[in-house]
Design a protein around this motif. Structure first.
Motif, PDB file in Angstrom:
ATOM      1  N   ASP A  93       0.844  -1.195   0.000  1.00 36.37           N
ATOM      2  CA  ASP A  93       0.000   0.000   0.000  1.00 36.37           C
ATOM      3  C   ASP A  93       0.879   1.244   0.000  1.00 36.37           C
ATOM      4  OD1 ASP A  93      -2.236   1.580   0.053  1.00 36.37           O
ATOM      5  OD2 ASP A  93      -2.487   1.456   2.223  1.00 36.37           O
ATOM      6  N   LEU A  94       0.766   2.053  -1.057  1.00 32.44           N
ATOM      7  CA  LEU A  94       1.558   3.277  -1.172  1.00 32.44           C
ATOM      8  C   LEU A  94       0.761   4.510  -0.786  1.00 32.44           C
ATOM      9  CD1 LEU A  94       3.335   2.535  -4.560  1.00 32.44           C
ATOM     10  CD2 LEU A  94       4.233   2.237  -2.274  1.00 32.44           C
ATOM     11  N   GLY A  95      -0.534   4.356  -0.611  1.00 27.46           N
ATOM     12  CA  GLY A  95      -1.377   5.488  -0.240  1.00 27.46           C
ATOM     13  C   GLY A  95      -1.872   6.249  -1.450  1.00 27.46           C
ATOM     14  N   SER A  96      -2.554   7.333  -1.173  1.00 26.45           N
ATOM     15  CA  SER A  96      -3.114   8.132  -2.260  1.00 26.45           C
ATOM     16  C   SER A  96      -2.339   9.435  -2.384  1.00 26.45           C
ATOM     17  CB  SER A  96      -4.587   8.423  -1.990  1.00 26.45           C
ATOM     18  OG  SER A  96      -4.705   9.148  -0.781  1.00 26.45           O
ATOM     19  N   GLY A  97      -2.575  10.109  -3.477  1.00 30.11           N
ATOM     20  CA  GLY A  97      -1.961  11.411  -3.686  1.00 30.11           C
ATOM     21  C   GLY A  97      -0.562  11.355  -4.256  1.00 30.11           C
ATOM     22  N   ILE A  98      -0.121  10.216  -4.701  1.00 32.38           N
ATOM     23  CA  ILE A  98       1.194  10.143  -5.344  1.00 32.38           C
ATOM     24  C   ILE A  98       1.039  10.709  -6.751  1.00 32.38           C
ATOM     25  CG2 ILE A  98       2.990   8.618  -6.202  1.00 32.38           C
ATOM     26  CD1 ILE A  98       2.422   6.790  -3.860  1.00 32.38           C
ATOM     27  N   ILE A  99       1.816  11.745  -7.019  1.00 27.19           N
ATOM     28  CA  ILE A  99       1.687  12.439  -8.293  1.00 27.19           C
ATOM     29  C   ILE A  99       2.733  11.891  -9.255  1.00 27.19           C
ATOM     30  CG2 ILE A  99       1.829  14.669  -9.445  1.00 27.19           C
ATOM     31  CD1 ILE A  99       1.014  15.913  -6.754  1.00 27.19           C
ATOM     32  N   LEU A 100       2.255  11.418 -10.380  1.00 33.22           N
ATOM     33  CA  LEU A 100       3.122  10.927 -11.438  1.00 33.22           C
ATOM     34  C   LEU A 100       3.235  12.004 -12.495  1.00 33.22           C
ATOM     35  CD1 LEU A 100       1.677   7.335 -11.588  1.00 33.22           C
ATOM     36  CD2 LEU A 100       3.703   8.098 -10.384  1.00 33.22           C
ATOM     37  N   SER A 101       3.915  11.710 -13.586  1.00 32.97           N
ATOM     38  CA  SER A 101       4.156  12.739 -14.599  1.00 32.97           C
ATOM     39  C   SER A 101       2.873  13.242 -15.266  1.00 32.97           C
ATOM     40  CB  SER A 101       5.116  12.234 -15.662  1.00 32.97           C
ATOM     41  OG  SER A 101       4.567  11.115 -16.311  1.00 32.97           O
ATOM     42  N   ASP A 102       1.863  12.381 -15.389  1.00 37.71           N
ATOM     43  CA  ASP A 102       0.655  12.826 -16.090  1.00 37.71           C
ATOM     44  C   ASP A 102      -0.625  12.711 -15.266  1.00 37.71           C
ATOM     45  OD1 ASP A 102       0.731  10.108 -16.101  1.00 37.71           O
ATOM     46  OD2 ASP A 102       0.117   9.866 -18.189  1.00 37.71           O
ATOM     47  N   SER A 143      -2.367  11.714 -10.941  1.00 34.09           N
ATOM     48  CA  SER A 143      -2.162  11.228  -9.579  1.00 34.09           C
ATOM     49  C   SER A 143      -3.141  10.083  -9.358  1.00 34.09           C
ATOM     50  CB  SER A 143      -2.376  12.335  -8.550  1.00 34.09           C
ATOM     51  OG  SER A 143      -3.728  12.687  -8.490  1.00 34.09           O
ATOM     52  N   ALA A 144      -2.741   9.125  -8.531  1.00 30.66           N
ATOM     53  CA  ALA A 144      -3.582   7.950  -8.369  1.00 30.66           C
ATOM     54  C   ALA A 144      -3.498   7.431  -6.946  1.00 30.66           C
ATOM     55  CB  ALA A 144      -3.151   6.865  -9.349  1.00 30.66           C
ATOM     56  N   ASN A 145      -4.451   6.587  -6.606  1.00 28.64           N
ATOM     57  CA  ASN A 145      -4.459   5.906  -5.323  1.00 28.64           C
ATOM     58  C   ASN A 145      -3.852   4.524  -5.532  1.00 28.64           C
ATOM     59  OD1 ASN A 145      -4.945   4.971  -2.780  1.00 28.64           O
ATOM     60  ND2 ASN A 145      -7.149   4.745  -3.043  1.00 28.64           N
ATOM     61  N   PHE A 146      -2.722   4.294  -4.899  1.00 29.11           N
ATOM     62  CA  PHE A 146      -2.019   3.033  -5.076  1.00 29.11           C
ATOM     63  C   PHE A 146      -2.279   2.134  -3.877  1.00 29.11           C
ATOM     64  CE2 PHE A 146       0.623   5.884  -7.730  1.00 29.11           C
ATOM     65  CZ  PHE A 146       0.422   5.244  -8.935  1.00 29.11           C
ATOM     66  N   ALA A 147      -3.462   1.531  -3.850  1.00 33.22           N
ATOM     67  CA  ALA A 147      -3.813   0.585  -2.794  1.00 33.22           C
ATOM     68  C   ALA A 147      -3.203  -0.768  -3.125  1.00 33.22           C
ATOM     69  CB  ALA A 147      -5.324   0.473  -2.670  1.00 33.22           C
ATOM     70  N   ARG A 148      -3.032  -1.586  -2.111  1.00 32.68           N
ATOM     71  CA  ARG A 148      -2.420  -2.895  -2.293  1.00 32.68           C
ATOM     72  C   ARG A 148      -3.264  -3.754  -3.239  1.00 32.68           C
ATOM     73  NH1 ARG A 148      -0.636  -7.224   2.332  1.00 32.68           N
ATOM     74  NH2 ARG A 148       0.646  -8.417   0.930  1.00 32.68           N
ATOM     75  N   HIS A 149      -2.618  -4.437  -4.156  1.00 35.76           N
ATOM     76  CA  HIS A 149      -3.187  -5.334  -5.160  1.00 35.76           C
ATOM     77  C   HIS A 149      -4.011  -4.609  -6.227  1.00 35.76           C
ATOM     78  CE1 HIS A 149      -1.672  -8.741  -3.029  1.00 35.76           C
ATOM     79  NE2 HIS A 149      -2.366  -8.453  -1.941  1.00 35.76           N
ATOM     80  N   SER A 150      -3.946  -3.283  -6.287  1.00 32.87           N
ATOM     81  CA  SER A 150      -4.626  -2.580  -7.371  1.00 32.87           C
ATOM     82  C   SER A 150      -3.748  -2.613  -8.619  1.00 32.87           C
ATOM     83  CB  SER A 150      -4.925  -1.134  -6.970  1.00 32.87           C
ATOM     84  OG  SER A 150      -3.731  -0.433  -6.704  1.00 32.87           O
ATOM     85  N   MET A 151      -4.402  -2.549  -9.786  1.00 24.77           N
ATOM     86  CA  MET A 151      -3.690  -2.601 -11.057  1.00 24.77           C
ATOM     87  C   MET A 151      -3.823  -1.266 -11.757  1.00 24.77           C
ATOM     88  SD  MET A 151      -4.301  -6.295 -12.649  1.00 24.77           S
ATOM     89  CE  MET A 151      -5.364  -7.376 -11.737  1.00 24.77           C
ATOM     90  N   HIS A 152      -2.731  -0.851 -12.395  1.00 21.87           N
ATOM     91  CA  HIS A 152      -2.690   0.453 -13.067  1.00 21.87           C
ATOM     92  C   HIS A 152      -1.958   0.323 -14.393  1.00 21.87           C
ATOM     93  CE1 HIS A 152      -3.970   2.469  -9.349  1.00 21.87           C
ATOM     94  NE2 HIS A 152      -3.149   1.624  -8.734  1.00 21.87           N
ATOM     95  N   PHE A 153      -2.271   1.218 -15.294  1.00 18.41           N
ATOM     96  CA  PHE A 153      -1.613   1.331 -16.588  1.00 18.41           C
ATOM     97  C   PHE A 153      -0.814   2.627 -16.546  1.00 18.41           C
ATOM     98  CE2 PHE A 153      -1.676   1.712 -21.324  1.00 18.41           C
ATOM     99  CZ  PHE A 153      -1.125   0.475 -21.587  1.00 18.41           C
ATOM    100  N   LEU A 154       0.507   2.526 -16.344  1.00 22.61           N
ATOM    101  CA  LEU A 154       1.344   3.702 -16.101  1.00 22.61           C
ATOM    102  C   LEU A 154       2.445   3.823 -17.135  1.00 22.61           C
ATOM    103  CD1 LEU A 154       1.954   3.194 -12.277  1.00 22.61           C
ATOM    104  CD2 LEU A 154       0.280   4.700 -13.330  1.00 22.61           C
ATOM    105  N   LYS A 155       3.020   5.022 -17.194  1.00 19.78           N
ATOM    106  CA  LYS A 155       4.208   5.204 -18.008  1.00 19.78           C
ATOM    107  C   LYS A 155       5.330   4.387 -17.386  1.00 19.78           C
ATOM    108  CE  LYS A 155       3.756   9.753 -20.075  1.00 19.78           C
ATOM    109  NZ  LYS A 155       4.335  11.101 -20.125  1.00 19.78           N
ATOM    110  N   ARG A 156       6.143   3.799 -18.232  1.00 20.56           N
ATOM    111  CA  ARG A 156       7.259   2.975 -17.762  1.00 20.56           C
ATOM    112  C   ARG A 156       8.216   3.784 -16.885  1.00 20.56           C
ATOM    113  NH1 ARG A 156       9.404  -1.778 -19.197  1.00 20.56           N
ATOM    114  NH2 ARG A 156       7.947  -1.996 -20.917  1.00 20.56           N
ATOM    115  N   THR A 157       8.457   5.037 -17.246  1.00 20.32           N
ATOM    116  CA  THR A 157       9.391   5.867 -16.473  1.00 20.32           C
ATOM    117  C   THR A 157       8.871   6.141 -15.068  1.00 20.32           C
ATOM    118  OG1 THR A 157       8.409   7.846 -17.457  1.00 20.32           O
ATOM    119  CG2 THR A 157      10.416   6.969 -18.478  1.00 20.32           C
ATOM    120  N   ASP A 158       7.548   6.239 -14.912  1.00 21.16           N
ATOM    121  CA  ASP A 158       6.973   6.473 -13.590  1.00 21.16           C
ATOM    122  C   ASP A 158       6.990   5.210 -12.734  1.00 21.16           C
ATOM    123  OD1 ASP A 158       6.418   9.105 -14.235  1.00 21.16           O
ATOM    124  OD2 ASP A 158       4.368   8.682 -14.880  1.00 21.16           O
TER     125      ASP A 158
END
Length: 151
Positions: free
Chosen positions: A110-119, A121-136
């Motif tokens: 669990d990384l928490g919410s409010g993490i700002i990526l390049s394009d 911000s998302a909520n990174f809860a444990r076992h959630s799946m995301h489609f992100l830029k490779r650099t992020d």
């Protein structure tokens, strides 16, 4: 010496060969120790690339270092950061050429919410799946907080 039945030449040769054997064993031991120290330095340099230059080492790895090895890791990371800032280039990203700039990842911790990526911000809860830029995502993957999903 002649009273004891020893010849001067024989005694000198025995001392000479004993000293020679001792000297050669010291040189061999020095070579072995230098190879060990070089191997440890190589491992530390590799860790700087695997863990990432902006992050501290995990505690289980850091406790296995002695003081000079910790200082070497800090100095090596500092010099690489200075080099990257002078070039204005992050050389720690894309160690393998990407096939696609976006990847699918699953959050392992669990990384928490409010993490700002390049394009975004998302909520990174444990076992959630995301489609992100490779650099992020690569900095989180290298620290073991996310894993890349391959299909």
């Amino acid at each position: 010496m002649q009273e004891e039945g020893l010849e001067v030449q024989t005694a000198r040769n025995a001392d000479h060969y004993g000293a020679l054997i001792h000297h050669l064993s010291l040189i061999r031991n020095k070579r072995c120790l230098m190879a060990y120290v070089y191997n440890r330095a190589e491992i530390i340099r590799d860790l700087a690339w695997k863990v990432g230059l902006l992050h501290e080492l995990p505690c289980e790895i850091q406790e296995k270092f002695n003081d000079s090895e910790e200082q070497y890791f800090k100095d090596h990371s500092k010099s690489l950061k200075m080099y990257m800032s002078q070039l204005n280039l992050d050389v720690n990203v894309d160690m393998v050429p990407p096939k696609d700039p976006y990847i699918k990842v699953r959050v392992l911790e669990d990384l928490g919410s409010g993490i700002i990526l390049s394009d975004k911000s998302a909520n990174f809860a444990r076992h959630s799946m995301h489609f992100l830029k490779r650099t992020d995502a690569e900095q989180y993957i290298s620290r073991g907080l996310m894993e890349e999903l391959t299909s």
